[in-house]
Scaffold this active site. Structure first.
Site, PDB file in Angstrom:
ATOM      1  N   GLU A   1      31.299  54.912  50.452  1.00  4.04           N
ATOM      2  CA  GLU A   1      30.273  54.151  51.158  1.00  4.04           C
ATOM      3  C   GLU A   1      30.610  53.996  52.626  1.00  4.04           C
ATOM      4  O   GLU A   1      31.776  54.032  53.028  1.00  4.04           O
ATOM      5  CB  GLU A   1      30.045  52.788  50.503  1.00  4.04           C
ATOM      6  CG  GLU A   1      31.288  51.958  50.339  1.00  4.04           C
ATOM      7  CD  GLU A   1      31.032  50.664  49.565  1.00  4.04           C
ATOM      8  OE1 GLU A   1      29.897  50.390  49.191  1.00  4.04           O
ATOM      9  OE2 GLU A   1      32.011  49.934  49.369  1.00  4.04           O
TER      10      GLU A   1
ATOM     11  N   ASP B   1      38.644  47.611  42.599  1.00  4.79           N
ATOM     12  CA  ASP B   1      37.282  47.176  42.922  1.00  4.79           C
ATOM     13  C   ASP B   1      36.233  48.129  42.366  1.00  4.79           C
ATOM     14  O   ASP B   1      35.186  47.701  41.895  1.00  4.79           O
ATOM     15  CB  ASP B   1      37.135  47.067  44.449  1.00  4.79           C
ATOM     16  CG  ASP B   1      35.773  46.534  44.851  1.00  4.79           C
ATOM     17  OD1 ASP B   1      35.353  45.516  44.272  1.00  4.79           O
ATOM     18  OD2 ASP B   1      35.126  47.124  45.745  1.00  4.79           O
TER      19      ASP B   1
ATOM     20  N   HIS C   1      27.820  45.481  36.815  1.00  5.47           N
ATOM     21  CA  HIS C   1      26.402  45.634  37.170  1.00  5.47           C
ATOM     22  C   HIS C   1      26.002  47.096  37.339  1.00  5.47           C
ATOM     23  O   HIS C   1      24.817  47.416  37.343  1.00  5.47           O
ATOM     24  CB  HIS C   1      26.039  44.803  38.413  1.00  5.47           C
ATOM     25  CG  HIS C   1      26.585  45.344  39.693  1.00  5.47           C
ATOM     26  ND1 HIS C   1      27.830  45.052  40.159  1.00  5.47           N
ATOM     27  CD2 HIS C   1      26.037  46.172  40.600  1.00  5.47           C
ATOM     28  CE1 HIS C   1      28.033  45.672  41.294  1.00  5.47           C
ATOM     29  NE2 HIS C   1      26.963  46.357  41.598  1.00  5.47           N
TER      30      HIS C   1
ATOM     31  N   LYS D   1      35.846  53.361  51.370  1.00  6.08           N
ATOM     32  CA  LYS D   1      35.050  52.586  52.325  1.00  6.08           C
ATOM     33  C   LYS D   1      35.117  53.233  53.703  1.00  6.08           C
ATOM     34  O   LYS D   1      36.068  53.958  54.006  1.00  6.08           O
ATOM     35  CB  LYS D   1      35.622  51.165  52.438  1.00  6.08           C
ATOM     36  CG  LYS D   1      35.191  50.238  51.317  1.00  6.08           C
ATOM     37  CD  LYS D   1      35.587  48.810  51.661  1.00  6.08           C
ATOM     38  CE  LYS D   1      35.127  47.842  50.597  1.00  6.08           C
ATOM     39  NZ  LYS D   1      33.671  47.745  50.463  1.00  6.08           N
TER      40      LYS D   1
ATOM     41  N   LYS E   1      33.683  40.841  37.413  1.00  2.00           N
ATOM     42  CA  LYS E   1      34.892  41.600  37.694  1.00  2.00           C
ATOM     43  C   LYS E   1      35.625  40.938  38.847  1.00  2.00           C
ATOM     44  O   LYS E   1      34.966  40.260  39.643  1.00  2.00           O
ATOM     45  CB  LYS E   1      34.564  43.049  38.041  1.00  2.00           C
ATOM     46  CG  LYS E   1      33.854  43.162  39.387  1.00  2.00           C
ATOM     47  CD  LYS E   1      33.902  44.542  39.965  1.00  2.00           C
ATOM     48  CE  LYS E   1      33.565  44.463  41.431  1.00  2.00           C
ATOM     49  NZ  LYS E   1      33.362  45.678  42.115  1.00  2.00           N
TER      50      LYS E   1
ATOM     51  N   HIS F   1      33.631  50.080  37.717  1.00  4.66           N
ATOM     52  CA  HIS F   1      32.349  50.795  37.682  1.00  4.66           C
ATOM     53  C   HIS F   1      32.472  52.284  37.339  1.00  4.66           C
ATOM     54  O   HIS F   1      31.732  52.799  36.509  1.00  4.66           O
ATOM     55  CB  HIS F   1      31.659  50.673  39.036  1.00  4.66           C
ATOM     56  CG  HIS F   1      31.503  49.269  39.506  1.00  4.66           C
ATOM     57  ND1 HIS F   1      31.020  48.264  38.708  1.00  4.66           N
ATOM     58  CD2 HIS F   1      31.772  48.691  40.694  1.00  4.66           C
ATOM     59  CE1 HIS F   1      30.983  47.135  39.390  1.00  4.66           C
ATOM     60  NE2 HIS F   1      31.445  47.362  40.596  1.00  4.66           N
TER      61      HIS F   1
ATOM     62  N   LYS G   1      22.254  49.553  36.529  1.00 10.38           N
ATOM     63  CA  LYS G   1      21.542  50.437  37.461  1.00 10.38           C
ATOM     64  C   LYS G   1      20.755  51.467  36.671  1.00 10.38           C
ATOM     65  O   LYS G   1      21.299  52.093  35.753  1.00 10.38           O
ATOM     66  CB  LYS G   1      22.546  51.185  38.351  1.00 10.38           C
ATOM     67  CG  LYS G   1      23.098  50.381  39.513  1.00 10.38           C
ATOM     68  CD  LYS G   1      24.127  51.265  40.215  1.00 10.38           C
ATOM     69  CE  LYS G   1      24.743  50.573  41.404  1.00 10.38           C
ATOM     70  NZ  LYS G   1      23.959  50.697  42.625  1.00 10.38           N
TER      71      LYS G   1
HETATM   72  P1  NDP Z   1      33.141  33.371  47.024  1.00  9.25           P
HETATM   73  O1  NDP Z   1      34.505  32.993  47.457  1.00  9.25           O
HETATM   74  O2  NDP Z   1      32.124  33.701  48.055  1.00  9.25           O
HETATM   75  O3  NDP Z   1      32.532  32.208  46.139  1.00  9.25           O
HETATM   76  C1  NDP Z   1      33.281  31.517  45.180  1.00  9.25           C
HETATM   77  C2  NDP Z   1      32.600  30.213  44.876  1.00  9.25           C
HETATM   78  O4  NDP Z   1      33.394  29.510  43.958  1.00  9.25           O
HETATM   79  C3  NDP Z   1      32.384  29.322  46.093  1.00  9.25           C
HETATM   80  O5  NDP Z   1      31.086  28.801  46.011  1.00  9.25           O
HETATM   81  C4  NDP Z   1      33.422  28.235  45.869  1.00  9.25           C
HETATM   82  O6  NDP Z   1      33.026  27.002  46.406  1.00  9.25           O
HETATM   83  C5  NDP Z   1      33.433  28.126  44.360  1.00  9.25           C
HETATM   84  N1  NDP Z   1      34.614  27.463  43.840  1.00  9.25           N
HETATM   85  C6  NDP Z   1      35.911  27.782  44.062  1.00  9.25           C
HETATM   86  N2  NDP Z   1      36.721  26.915  43.396  1.00  9.25           N
HETATM   87  C7  NDP Z   1      35.895  26.053  42.741  1.00  9.25           C
HETATM   88  C8  NDP Z   1      36.101  24.945  41.872  1.00  9.25           C
HETATM   89  N3  NDP Z   1      37.337  24.537  41.522  1.00  9.25           N
HETATM   90  N4  NDP Z   1      35.028  24.288  41.397  1.00  9.25           N
HETATM   91  C9  NDP Z   1      33.773  24.690  41.731  1.00  9.25           C
HETATM   92  N5  NDP Z   1      33.512  25.725  42.530  1.00  9.25           N
HETATM   93  C10 NDP Z   1      34.558  26.406  43.032  1.00  9.25           C
HETATM   94  O7  NDP Z   1      33.326  34.565  45.986  1.00  9.25           O
HETATM   95  P2  NDP Z   1      32.244  35.655  45.552  1.00  9.25           P
HETATM   96  O8  NDP Z   1      30.947  34.991  45.357  1.00  9.25           O
HETATM   97  O9  NDP Z   1      32.310  36.807  46.485  1.00  9.25           O
HETATM   98  O10 NDP Z   1      32.838  36.199  44.170  1.00  9.25           O
HETATM   99  C11 NDP Z   1      32.751  35.458  42.958  1.00  9.25           C
HETATM  100  C12 NDP Z   1      33.170  36.361  41.816  1.00  9.25           C
HETATM  101  O11 NDP Z   1      32.286  37.482  41.750  1.00  9.25           O
HETATM  102  C13 NDP Z   1      34.570  36.964  41.978  1.00  9.25           C
HETATM  103  O12 NDP Z   1      35.127  37.097  40.692  1.00  9.25           O
HETATM  104  C14 NDP Z   1      34.299  38.330  42.547  1.00  9.25           C
HETATM  105  O13 NDP Z   1      35.324  39.231  42.229  1.00  9.25           O
HETATM  106  C15 NDP Z   1      33.018  38.683  41.831  1.00  9.25           C
HETATM  107  N6  NDP Z   1      32.203  39.697  42.521  1.00  9.25           N
HETATM  108  C16 NDP Z   1      31.745  39.472  43.779  1.00  9.25           C
HETATM  109  C17 NDP Z   1      30.943  40.404  44.398  1.00  9.25           C
HETATM  110  C18 NDP Z   1      30.394  40.161  45.760  1.00  9.25           C
HETATM  111  O14 NDP Z   1      29.759  41.080  46.280  1.00  9.25           O
HETATM  112  N7  NDP Z   1      30.597  39.026  46.365  1.00  9.25           N
HETATM  113  C19 NDP Z   1      30.572  41.665  43.722  1.00  9.25           C
HETATM  114  C20 NDP Z   1      31.070  41.765  42.374  1.00  9.25           C
HETATM  115  C21 NDP Z   1      31.855  40.810  41.826  1.00  9.25           C
HETATM  116  P3  NDP Z   1      33.785  26.464  47.738  1.00  9.25           P
HETATM  117  O15 NDP Z   1      33.602  27.506  48.760  1.00  9.25           O
HETATM  118  O16 NDP Z   1      33.084  25.204  48.001  1.00  9.25           O
HETATM  119  O17 NDP Z   1      35.215  26.272  47.313  1.00  9.25           O
END
Ligand code: NDP
Length: 459
Positions: free
Chosen positions: A204, A223, A166, A327, A136, A228, A170
């Site tokens: 939360e 969000d 997710h 939040k 999402k 959810h 649960k």
């Molecule tokens: P982050 O920004 O922490 O991570 C994104 C990742 O994508 C980084 O590792 C980044 O690497 C990589 N990335 C970006 N552009 C590229 C590219 N062109 N090629 C390869 N890698 C790339 O985001 P999140 O992990 O928080 O979120 C990811 C997804 O999960 C989103 O869709 C979010 O909405 C969803 N989500 C997240 C939650 C959470 O709790 N974090 C919960 C539920 C859903 P780099 O930093 O090196 O660019």
């Protein structure tokens, strides 16, 4: 459905990100430790130039206590990391060349990057049976979700596209099915004849916690509620499926969500948006949301959203469903509450507090409680409210372990079907339009309070 024990690969795009570290890898570790996954090669990819040691350390930390279990240890020993730009077809080809067996591509990427990576996949010959696993938010509107669906369907068939929610992994959320459809007691009462209202609340204590990059563009409505909480509403309102075969189950849930719309059709009456101001939350002093690092105040992002919905079916017509998530709220409440109508008549001679009968399904702590009235101990003509409560431990697997099991088994039961993802945007769109047009002013509540005045909630 179970996997046949052949080797598989999980390819995580966005492997250095927050989701991978905090939720995905710990879920995978638990699933591997439970011995419930196929022999698995784990490949990580990200733009960061990580070496193998750094990646292996990340996986090992996230697996935690599970890292030494046989299957987890094998996956940990063989895992590999590739530095790649996943929006480029040649990089994706290089990643896939390192995969073994059926591949599940997990897009743990910012949503815009996911779209570009999917475009790039159109130019890649994918191994037979490749699954696409998407996070999402799935689109930002019904039409953008529909165009993302069209793009995905050019890459893989619907049954191999897993849109993760997710919450569906649960155990207490899944328990709604057992509670409703494996008992004679509750289900006959779950209709407008007996139910006054339903509240689905996920408040939360957590505040922004440094996640402005994502959250300030999403807000509480997208969000939590659009994703959810609407899935929970679907489980609470669907008719009994003939079986838990994914087609049957998802059809029944989709039917309920297709009948869902804004209560009264007017966002001014049926929605509330708010954001927190400075306040004390436990022992933490929080700043105004708009003063948090990375927040753009001109976006007017809400940290608490509430809306009232109608499920226009024979069973539920006339029952308001109030969905809310906020939040930095002191009273962290995560539950669905079914409030029953008053008894038709209480005999003269029975006195005492009149508290409605309520069935509460807690999503953390996980529990089930039934509030009802008896003329119990003490004066036999005096009514007393009592609660029957059952506490559940956590499920065997964390939610991400549960959803990954579905992916490896080619079982889409716990993922959101394309049409339902579009429906969930359709349901909230009158609200997002009214909010963007400034028809519903944003109100404020101090961090650490119970939320703003004017809430529609009844409990
Ligand atoms: P982050 O920004 O922490 O991570 C994104 C990742 O994508 C980084 O590792 C980044 O690497 C990589 N990335 C970006 N552009 C590229 C590219 N062109 N090629 C390869 N890698 C790339 O985001 P999140 O992990 O928080 O979120 C990811 C997804 O999960 C989103 O869709 C979010 O909405 C969803 N989500 C997240 C939650 C959470 O709790 N974090 C919960 C539920 C859903 P780099 O930093 O090196 O660019």
């Amino acid at each position: 459905m179970t996997n046949d024990g052949s080797a598989q690969t999980l390819l995580i795009l966005g492997a250095s990100g927050d989701l991978t570290a905090r939720l995905l890898l710990p879920g995978l570790g638990a699933l591997l430790a439970a011995g419930d996954a196929p022999p698995l090669t784990l490949l990580g990819a990200g733009t960061d130039a990580w070496d193998e040691d750094r990646w292996r350390q990340r996986v090992s930390d996230a697996f935690g206590e599970h890292r030494d279990a046989e299957q987890a240890a094998r996956t940990l020993a063989s895992t590999r990391y590739h530095s790649a730009d996943v929006t480029k077809a040649e990089d994706l080809r290089r990643l896939l060349a390192d995969a073994d067996g059926t591949v599940s591509i997990f897009f743990a990427l910012p949503p815009a990057v996911t779209g570009k990576a999917c475009e790039a996949l159109l130019d890649v010959d994918l191994p037979e049976g490749t699954r696409l696993v998407l996070e999402k938010p799935f689109g930002t509107s019904a039409s953008s979700a529909a165009s993302l669906n069209r793009l995905l369907n050019r890459i893989a068939p619907e049954e191999r596209i897993h849109r993760i929610d997710h919450f569906l992994g649960k155990s207490t959320v899944l328990n709604i099915l057992g509670l409703r459809f494996a008992n004679r007691i509750f289900e006959p009462l779950l209709s407008s004849e007996h139910v006054e209202s339903v509240d689905i609340v996920f408040d939360e204590a957590l505040a922004l916690e440094g996640r402005a990059g994502y959250y300030d563009k999403a807000g509480a409505l997208a969000d939590m509620i659009q994703s959810h909480l609407l899935q929970i509403l679907g489980l609470l309102t669907m008719e009994a499926p003939q079986s838990l075969e994914p087609g049957e189950f998802r059809d029944a849930k989709a039917q309920a969500l297709r009948a869902t719309r804004l209560w009264g059709g007017d966002a001014k009456e049926s929605s509330l948006r708010a954001r927190y101001t400075a306040g004390k939350l436990g022992d933490r002093q929080l700043p105004d949301y708009v003063a948090e690092e990375g927040v753009d105040p001109s976006r007017e992002t809400e940290t608490l959203a509430e809306l009232v919905l109608a499920v226009d079916t024979w069973r539920w017509a006339g029952v308001p469903f109030r969905l809310r998530s906020g939040k930095a709220v002191a009273n962290s409440r995560k539950e669905a509450v079914i409030t029953f109508k008053e008894p038709q008549r209480i005999p003269d001679g029975l006195n005492g507090p009149e508290r409605p009968n309520r069935l509460r399904i807690g999503f953390g702590p996980d529990c089930l409680a039934l509030d009802f009235t008896i003329n119990g101990p003490g004066d036999p003509f005096e009514l007393d409210p009592i609660t029957l409560q059952a506490d559940f431990g956590p499920g065997d697997l964390p939610a991400y372990g549960e959803v990954l099991r579905g992916v490896f088994d080619d079982d889409p039961l716990l993922s959101v079907r394309g049409d339902v993802a579009e429906q969930c945007w359709r349901i909230v769109e009158p609200v997002t339009k009214a909010w963007h047009a400034g028809e519903v002013p944003i109100v404020e509540y101090p961090a650490g309070s119970d939320g703003p005045d004017g809430s529609h909630l009844d409990v």
